[in-house]
Design a protein around this motif. Structure first.
Motif, PDB file in Angstrom:
ATOM      1  N   ILE A  68       0.884  -1.212  -0.024  1.00  0.00           N
ATOM      2  CA  ILE A  68      -0.382   0.187  -0.601  1.00  0.00           C
ATOM      3  C   ILE A  68       1.216   1.381   0.186  1.00  0.00           C
ATOM      4  O   ILE A  68       1.689   1.256   0.958  1.00  0.00           O
ATOM      5  CB  ILE A  68      -1.176  -0.520   1.244  1.00  0.00           C
ATOM      6  CG1 ILE A  68      -1.802  -0.881   0.875  1.00  0.00           C
ATOM      7  CG2 ILE A  68      -1.604   1.177   1.323  1.00  0.00           C
ATOM      8  CD1 ILE A  68      -2.603  -1.058   2.725  1.00  0.00           C
ATOM      9  N   GLY A  70       1.508   5.794  -1.310  1.00  0.00           N
ATOM     10  CA  GLY A  70       0.758   6.561  -1.803  1.00  0.00           C
ATOM     11  C   GLY A  70       1.758   7.886  -1.385  1.00  0.00           C
ATOM     12  O   GLY A  70       2.466   7.927  -1.060  1.00  0.00           O
ATOM     13  N   GLY A  78      -6.952  10.061   1.997  1.00  0.00           N
ATOM     14  CA  GLY A  78      -6.337   9.549   2.205  1.00  0.00           C
ATOM     15  C   GLY A  78      -5.419   8.935   2.757  1.00  0.00           C
ATOM     16  O   GLY A  78      -5.390   7.260   2.891  1.00  0.00           O
ATOM     17  N   ILE A  81      -8.260   6.495   3.882  1.00  0.00           N
ATOM     18  CA  ILE A  81      -7.844   5.032   3.289  1.00  0.00           C
ATOM     19  C   ILE A  81      -6.995   4.066   3.642  1.00  0.00           C
ATOM     20  O   ILE A  81      -6.764   2.874   3.490  1.00  0.00           O
ATOM     21  CB  ILE A  81      -8.611   5.252   1.720  1.00  0.00           C
ATOM     22  CG1 ILE A  81      -9.589   5.952   1.426  1.00  0.00           C
ATOM     23  CG2 ILE A  81      -7.923   4.203   0.812  1.00  0.00           C
ATOM     24  CD1 ILE A  81     -11.178   5.075   2.126  1.00  0.00           C
ATOM     25  N   GLY A  82      -5.563   4.806   3.070  1.00  0.00           N
ATOM     26  CA  GLY A  82      -4.705   4.033   3.619  1.00  0.00           C
ATOM     27  C   GLY A  82      -4.445   2.999   5.006  1.00  0.00           C
ATOM     28  O   GLY A  82      -4.064   1.875   5.141  1.00  0.00           O
ATOM     29  N   LEU A  85      -7.033   0.040   4.699  1.00  0.00           N
ATOM     30  CA  LEU A  85      -6.912  -0.601   4.089  1.00  0.00           C
ATOM     31  C   LEU A  85      -6.119  -1.854   4.930  1.00  0.00           C
ATOM     32  O   LEU A  85      -6.375  -2.509   4.761  1.00  0.00           O
ATOM     33  CB  LEU A  85      -6.771  -0.119   2.713  1.00  0.00           C
ATOM     34  CG  LEU A  85      -7.961   0.218   1.213  1.00  0.00           C
ATOM     35  CD1 LEU A  85      -6.555   0.669   0.894  1.00  0.00           C
ATOM     36  CD2 LEU A  85      -8.516  -1.064   1.098  1.00  0.00           C
ATOM     37  N   VAL A 104       0.838   8.473   3.168  1.00  0.00           N
ATOM     38  CA  VAL A 104       0.294   6.600   2.599  1.00  0.00           C
ATOM     39  C   VAL A 104       0.331   5.983   3.487  1.00  0.00           C
ATOM     40  O   VAL A 104       0.348   5.342   4.095  1.00  0.00           O
ATOM     41  CB  VAL A 104      -0.454   6.532   1.958  1.00  0.00           C
ATOM     42  CG1 VAL A 104      -0.753   5.619   1.951  1.00  0.00           C
ATOM     43  CG2 VAL A 104      -1.421   8.210   1.140  1.00  0.00           C
ATOM     44  N   VAL A 180      -3.059   4.523  -3.191  1.00  0.00           N
ATOM     45  CA  VAL A 180      -4.239   5.295  -2.827  1.00  0.00           C
ATOM     46  C   VAL A 180      -4.251   6.963  -3.048  1.00  0.00           C
ATOM     47  O   VAL A 180      -5.539   7.271  -3.229  1.00  0.00           O
ATOM     48  CB  VAL A 180      -3.553   5.488  -0.993  1.00  0.00           C
ATOM     49  CG1 VAL A 180      -5.107   6.023  -0.019  1.00  0.00           C
ATOM     50  CG2 VAL A 180      -3.830   3.813  -0.010  1.00  0.00           C
ATOM     51  N   GLU A 181      -3.441   7.253  -2.820  1.00  0.00           N
ATOM     52  CA  GLU A 181      -3.493   8.814  -4.068  1.00  0.00           C
ATOM     53  C   GLU A 181      -1.781   8.935  -4.478  1.00  0.00           C
ATOM     54  O   GLU A 181      -1.029   8.844  -3.772  1.00  0.00           O
ATOM     55  CB  GLU A 181      -3.532   9.744  -2.372  1.00  0.00           C
ATOM     56  CG  GLU A 181      -5.265  10.094  -2.175  1.00  0.00           C
ATOM     57  CD  GLU A 181      -5.247  10.888  -1.448  1.00  0.00           C
ATOM     58  OE1 GLU A 181      -6.425  11.261  -0.883  1.00  0.00           O
ATOM     59  OE2 GLU A 181      -4.771  11.372  -0.800  1.00  0.00           O
ATOM     60  N   VAL A 205      -7.360   3.282  -5.701  1.00  0.00           N
ATOM     61  CA  VAL A 205      -8.401   3.542  -5.043  1.00  0.00           C
ATOM     62  C   VAL A 205      -8.884   4.883  -5.320  1.00  0.00           C
ATOM     63  O   VAL A 205      -8.339   5.855  -5.977  1.00  0.00           O
ATOM     64  CB  VAL A 205      -7.874   4.069  -3.624  1.00  0.00           C
ATOM     65  CG1 VAL A 205      -8.482   4.725  -2.447  1.00  0.00           C
ATOM     66  CG2 VAL A 205      -7.625   3.093  -2.836  1.00  0.00           C
TER      67      VAL A 205
END
Length: 214
Positions: A68, A70, A78, A81-82, A85, A104, A180-181, A205
């Protein structure tokens, strides 16, 4: 000099390598050469696997890993979400791989740790070097939960060109990479390109279509 088409290490290189290994021992860092049973088998399938890994923590492999990554300048969404997840993946038994960067990456490591799972940080410096400097406590938590990993020997400082190289290891260790971003020109998209070249899955994402990080 050459022997059977291969360059023979000079005495200076041998002495330098021996000194690095001895220094690693004093810092509780393992060196895992390619060919060792402890070397991650998934890395052997990439075009340019590192000749050795320097590991602080538990070098034992995890069967399923997902990366993961980002933006270092992620939005609050972001970061959330990171974190979530990684928390969900770690709770389901996956190892979470990331790069210990701000944003992230750090959120993903923290999410995996919150779940009591395993997370590995791949560094662009020696595993005894804290970078970024505010991640000292996080580094120690990761080493206790799984490992800090680098192809750079102890004491090697972070350099700009180190990070594109470490990105191929992040993707190489993983079954797939989740972005993620990320900006159009970013290390996260370098990791995505490495993953595609290595035959790994790449996932993104969804984000706001007008955002420079989506």
């Amino acid at each position: 000099t050459r022997a059977r088409g291969r360059r023979t290490p000079t005495p200076k290189i041998v002495l330098s390598a021996s000194a690095a290994i001895e220094e690693a021992r004093t810092r509780h860092i393992q060196v895992v050469p390619r060919g060792s049973p402890a070397y991650p088998s998934r890395l052997l399938s990439i075009p340019d696997p590192p000749p050795a890994l320097w590991v602080r923590g538990d070098a034992g492999p995890c069967r399923f890993e997902v990366a993961i990554v980002g933006s270092r300048f992620a939005t609050p969404h972001g970061l959330e979400i990171g974190f979530k997840l990684a928390q969900g993946l770690a709770g389901a038994g996956f190892g979470v791989v990331s790069g210990l960067a701000r944003g992230v990456d750090a959120a993903a490591h923290r999410g995996a740790l919150r779940a009591g799972g395993r997370t590995v940080a791949v560094l662009g410096c020696g595993t005894d070097v804290v970078y970024p400097p505010e991640h000292g406590d996080l580094s120690d938590e990761i080493a206790a939960a799984w490992a800090l990993v680098s192809e750079f020997a102890p004491g090697v400082p972070p350099r700009g060109w180190h990070f594109p190289r470490r990105n191929r290891i992040i993707s190489g260790l993983s079954l797939g990479v989740v972005i993620v971003e990320a900006a159009a020109r970013s290390g996260s998209l370098i990791t995505a390109r490495c993953a595609l070249e290595q035959g790994r899955s790449v996932m993104a994402v969804p984000g706001a279509v007008l955002s420079g990080r989506s």
